[in-house]
Design an enzyme around this catalytic site. Structure first.
Site, short mmCIF file in Angstrom:
data_model
loop_
_atom_site.label_atom_id
_atom_site.label_comp_id
_atom_site.label_asym_id
_atom_site.label_seq_id
_atom_site.Cartn_x
_atom_site.Cartn_y
_atom_site.Cartn_z
N TYR A 8 -38.39 -77.98 -85.54
CA TYR A 8 -37.65 -77.80 -84.30
C TYR A 8 -38.15 -78.82 -83.27
O TYR A 8 -39.13 -78.59 -82.56
CB TYR A 8 -37.80 -76.39 -83.76
CG TYR A 8 -37.40 -75.29 -84.72
CD1 TYR A 8 -36.58 -75.56 -85.82
CD2 TYR A 8 -37.83 -73.98 -84.54
CE1 TYR A 8 -36.22 -74.56 -86.70
CE2 TYR A 8 -37.46 -72.97 -85.41
CZ TYR A 8 -36.67 -73.27 -86.50
OH TYR A 8 -36.32 -72.27 -87.37
N PRO B 35 -29.31 -63.96 -87.10
CA PRO B 35 -29.05 -62.52 -87.22
C PRO B 35 -27.74 -62.07 -86.59
O PRO B 35 -27.26 -60.98 -86.91
CB PRO B 35 -30.24 -61.89 -86.50
CG PRO B 35 -30.65 -62.93 -85.50
CD PRO B 35 -30.41 -64.24 -86.18
#
Length: 277
Positions: free
Chosen positions: A55, A202
Site C-alpha cells: 500500500y 467486506p
C-alpha cells in the site's frame, strides 16, 4: 456473539477492525485527513488496523506511524509482505524469496517504528518459491523476535493445510462478503481451527437482484445496507474480523457502529440465502 477475538490465542482485538489501504498518503490536505481518520478509528475503539508494504510501497505504514505512534497498548497493526514494486514497464510481482521477505520485514519494522510486527501476513504465496522457504523465513524471523504471529492472504484450504504443517498460522485474509462467498470453505476451515479470518473487501455495492432484501433488513434495523453487510459478517463466524476501509470520518463512524447491530434469526436467514438466489 462475542465482540472480541484473540489472534493466535494471545492478541485480543475488537472484531471490527479498520483497513488502511484507502488512506491517501501524499503530503497535503488529503494526508492530513488520513491522519485524522486513523486517529478517530482508535478513538472509536478500533484495536485492529490492517496495512501492507504494497500500500504505497511503505507509505501507508509510514502514515500510520505518523498518526498513531506511540501506539496504544491494545492496538494491533497488522502488515503484509511478499509483493515487489513495479519496475516499468513491468508491473508489481509476487516475490517470496527469503532475502526479499526478510528485507520487507526489516523495512516494515523501521516504518512502523516497532521492534516486532505482532501479526505479519504473507500477502500472496509466490508460486515460484517453495512454500517451505517462504514460511521458513518468516518462522526464522519469528524466532528472532521480529515477528509475533504469522498469517496468510488469498489461500485455498489445501494451501492453508500445507502451511500449517510448516508453521502456526494465526490469520487468513481472503476476499469475502455477504454476496461474494467464494472462500466459504476457507472460512469454515479457519472457524474449525480457531484461526482469525480477515475478509478484505467486506462490503460491496449491492447488486440489483438482492438490493430489495438487503434494503428491507436495513430499514428494519434503522441502519445502512453497508452496516447490514458488516453485521452479517460478524454474525457469520466468531473468528470473523472484518476490516472495512474508508478515507472519510463519516463513513468510518458508520462502519464502526455496525458492531452494535444484532440480526434476528429471520434476518440472518434471509441474508444468508441471498448467495443462493
Amino acid at each position: 456473539m462475542t465482540s472480541t477475538f484473540r489472534i493466535g490465542g494471545e492478541i485480543g482485538v475488537g472484531r471490527l477492525g479498520f483497513g488502511a489501504m484507502q488512506l491517501p498518503t501524499r503530503p497535503g490536505d488529503a494526508r492530513d485527513a488520513s491522519i485524522a481518520v486513523a486517529r478517530r478509528a482508535v478513538e472509536l475503539g478500533v484495536t485492529l488496523i490492517d496495512t501492507a508494504h504494497m500500500y504505497g510501497w511503505g507509505a501507508n505504514e509510514e502514515l500510520l506511524a505518523e498518526a498513531l505512534y506511540p501506539y496504544p497498548d491494545d492496538l494491533l497493526i497488522a502488515t503484509k509482505v511478499g509483493v515487489a514494486p513495479p519496475v516499468p514497464p513491468n508491473e508489481a510481482t509476487l516475490n517470496g524469496r527469503p532475502e526479499f521477505l526478510r528485507d520487507q520485514v526489516e523495512q516494515g519494522l523501521r516504518r512502523l517504528r516497532v521492534e516486532r510486527l505482532d501479526l505479519l501476513q504473507l500477502h500472496r504465496i509466490d508460486p515460484e518459491t517453495p512454500l517451505a522457504d517462504q514460511l521458513g523465513t518468516l518462522r526464522d524471523l519469528q524466532d528472532e523476535g521480529k515477528i509475533g504471529h504469522i498469517g496468510l492472504s488469498e489461500v485455498t484450504v489445501a494451501e492453508l493445510e500445507q502451511a500449517r504443517r510448516i508453521v502456526d498460522i494465526a490469520s487468513v485474509q481472503n476476499r469475502y462478503n455477504m454476496l461474494d462467498r467464494e472462500h466459504e470453505a476457507v472460512l469454515d476451515a479457519c472457524t474449525a481451527a480457531g484461526i482469525a479470518f480477515l475478509p478484505w473487501r467486506p462490503v460491496l455495492p449491492v447488486a440489483s437482484a438482492t438490493a430489495k432484501e438487503i434494503a428491507a433488513v436495513a430499514a428494519e434495523l434503522n441502519a445502512t445496507e453497508a452496516q447490514v453487510g458488516l453485521a452479517w459478517l460478524l454474525d457469520r463466524s466468531p473468528v470473523m474480523l472484518p476490516i472495512p476501509g474508508t478515507s472519510t470520518l463519516a463513513h468510518l463512524e458508520e462502519n464502526v457502529a455496525a458492531a452494535d447491530l444484532h440480526l434476528t434469526e429471520d434476518q440472518r436467514t434471509r441474508l444468508t440465502d441471498l448467495a443462493t438466489t
